[in-house]
Design an enzyme around this catalytic site. Sequence first.
Site, short mmCIF file in Angstrom:
data_model
loop_
_atom_site.label_atom_id
_atom_site.label_comp_id
_atom_site.label_asym_id
_atom_site.label_seq_id
_atom_site.Cartn_x
_atom_site.Cartn_y
_atom_site.Cartn_z
N SER A 107 0.84 -1.18 0.00
CA SER A 107 0.00 0.00 0.00
C SER A 107 0.89 1.25 0.00
O SER A 107 1.69 1.40 -0.91
CB SER A 107 -0.96 -0.03 1.19
OG SER A 107 -1.99 0.91 1.04
N ASP A 139 -8.60 -4.56 -6.55
CA ASP A 139 -8.23 -3.60 -5.50
C ASP A 139 -9.01 -2.30 -5.67
O ASP A 139 -8.84 -1.59 -6.66
CB ASP A 139 -6.72 -3.33 -5.59
CG ASP A 139 -6.19 -2.60 -4.38
OD1 ASP A 139 -6.97 -1.91 -3.70
OD2 ASP A 139 -4.98 -2.70 -4.11
N HIS A 192 -7.10 -5.43 -2.11
CA HIS A 192 -5.98 -4.67 -1.55
C HIS A 192 -5.21 -5.55 -0.57
O HIS A 192 -5.35 -5.46 0.65
CB HIS A 192 -6.50 -3.42 -0.86
CG HIS A 192 -5.43 -2.40 -0.57
ND1 HIS A 192 -4.67 -1.82 -1.56
CD2 HIS A 192 -4.98 -1.87 0.59
CE1 HIS A 192 -3.82 -0.96 -1.02
NE2 HIS A 192 -3.99 -0.98 0.28
#
Length: 643
Positions: A494, A579, A611
């Site tokens: 991330s 995602d 994600h």
Amino acid sequence: MKPVQVRLLAMTAAAIFFFAACNTKETKEEKPPVIPVETFFKNPESFGWRISPDGEYISYLSPYKGHTNVFVRKISDSTGIPVTGDTLRNIYNYSWKGSRILYLQDVGGDENYQLFSVGLDGKDLKALTPFPKVRTAIMDDMRYIPGKEKEVLIQMNKRDPRFFDPYSINIETGETKVLYQNDKNFDGWYTDHTGLIRIATKTDGVNTTFYHRASEAAPFDSLLTTTYKDNFGIQLFTFDNKNVYVSTNIGRDKTAIVEYDLAARKEVKEIYSNPDYDVDGLSFSHKRKVLEDASYTSWKREYHFLDKEAEAEYNKMKEKFKGYEIGIYGNNNDEDKFIVWTGNDKLASKYYFYDKKTGDTKFLANSAPWLKEEEMAAVKPVEYKSRDGLTIHGYLTLPKGVKAKNLPVVINPHGGPWARDQWGFNGETQFLANRGYAVLQMNFRGSTGYGKEFWLKGAKQWGKTMQDDISDGVKYLIDEGIADPKRVAIYGASYGGYATLAGITFTPDLYCCAVDYVGVSNMFTFMKTIPPYWEPYKAMFAELVGDPVKDSALLAEASPVFHVDKIKVPLFIAQGANDPRVNKAESDQMVEALKKKGITVEYMVKNDEGHGFANENNQIDFYKAMEAFFAKHLAPVKEEPKK
């Protein structure tokens, strides 16, 4: 990449300078065998233990049909039965409501969670919110409210994908009722102890206004307005439903727990504050109607007790489980039966049943009995200075049984970025340490838990001073003699994935290789593809990250995809196709740009993930690929995995 403040915290100075003793000790420890990837990342044997409201049953999550599902058994029994049977995706989020189990599940990692209800025998499964592209969350389970045994309050963005409206829903029939005609597009809701919505919020991303009503018949009136810099986190109503307890940093740097008078519209009492760390947790007893403790994170989770009975029970458990952190939770409505969690940096979790009346504890499960504590590496808190004088707190995991000198190192910045790392068991770092790598995690500026000033120092600093703090961690390990300067890798997910790409782009000589996991590569496309329910936060993103128009030069400079010609080292990218936070296009365009420049890049895409990878097979594929990548480019300690 969620646009909320996660208020967690740092570490004590007494635990910092450990190297002299640590290095001597490590050379005497036995080097553990190389543990297979599958052993580290297979689904836990059981976790997420809970007790039914009536205290008769116990529940937990465990593998079934290839995925994590919910099991239920009587407390007196030794084995449970599966009451869910999801064959596509792990279930993680579940709870009790009366004599039924509620759980939330999405499709392929898209984070559009649907609510399900099922009986204790695994029958009568109900899809309560079977609406495609709609995200459901439980707002108030009303577990302790008489007459509401079959009802919970939820919020859904069914009317408008940008806003969440409140509903009541019958957990047996799925019948829903709108609780408030949300023509003002309020985006947040808070209930009192009777289940009545008393506070609503509305934000433009930069400013949030809180609205209050004294009764269901009364209109919502403006209570106060805060900016994104000021936290006003409602924890719960006072037990007489007149005021609220909030975590707030209004008028202060560190977040504190205070009582706020709704009628007078002002703070009237400070419950607890800490001079060094944000206080972000508040626990209470439903039955006894008392506050039990306020909590914060130094280098590990800490508790300031507000109630002698709660403190006495906690101390009993601390004495019984010396050497471990504990958590007392998962109680029945009478609050005389509990689940006790224990763990530390070398143990993920063990669970016990605790009977408050007798004082007896009963072992329930070890979530990962195949991982031996004595083979895991210690996680130590560290601190170092940034180039402009800030103290950066972090955690160093050294491979067990190896002298802490000239080691291959993996730098592992956290995601968020408005979050933080904290001490405890981490399967990734243990896996990497087992392969002979030291791992450094750091809470760079912009991390939360250290106060408002430290957090705001990260504003518009993606790829700049935030990245410098990470680079300074590399320098720190090199200066200490721990890191081999030629064998330093960077890996993150991330925002940590963005920091990985920024690291090899803007400091191309610092790292020998990199792994980017669902990371941002292009600040412009990232801002365009955020989920619709994040739309109100775009203005805050513009202030904290950069405005795509006003700060276009800044964002272009900070976007790794525009600077791939600077990359010199091997790169491995992993991405979930569904995602919703960091769109697959972020990885696609990075891979395409690298290939156009003739730079080799490995690329893994999982079509049933979002994600981060949730399914066991995908996690194992990813970490096996990472293992091979680092074995090729980071020169680990070589040994055959044990059988």
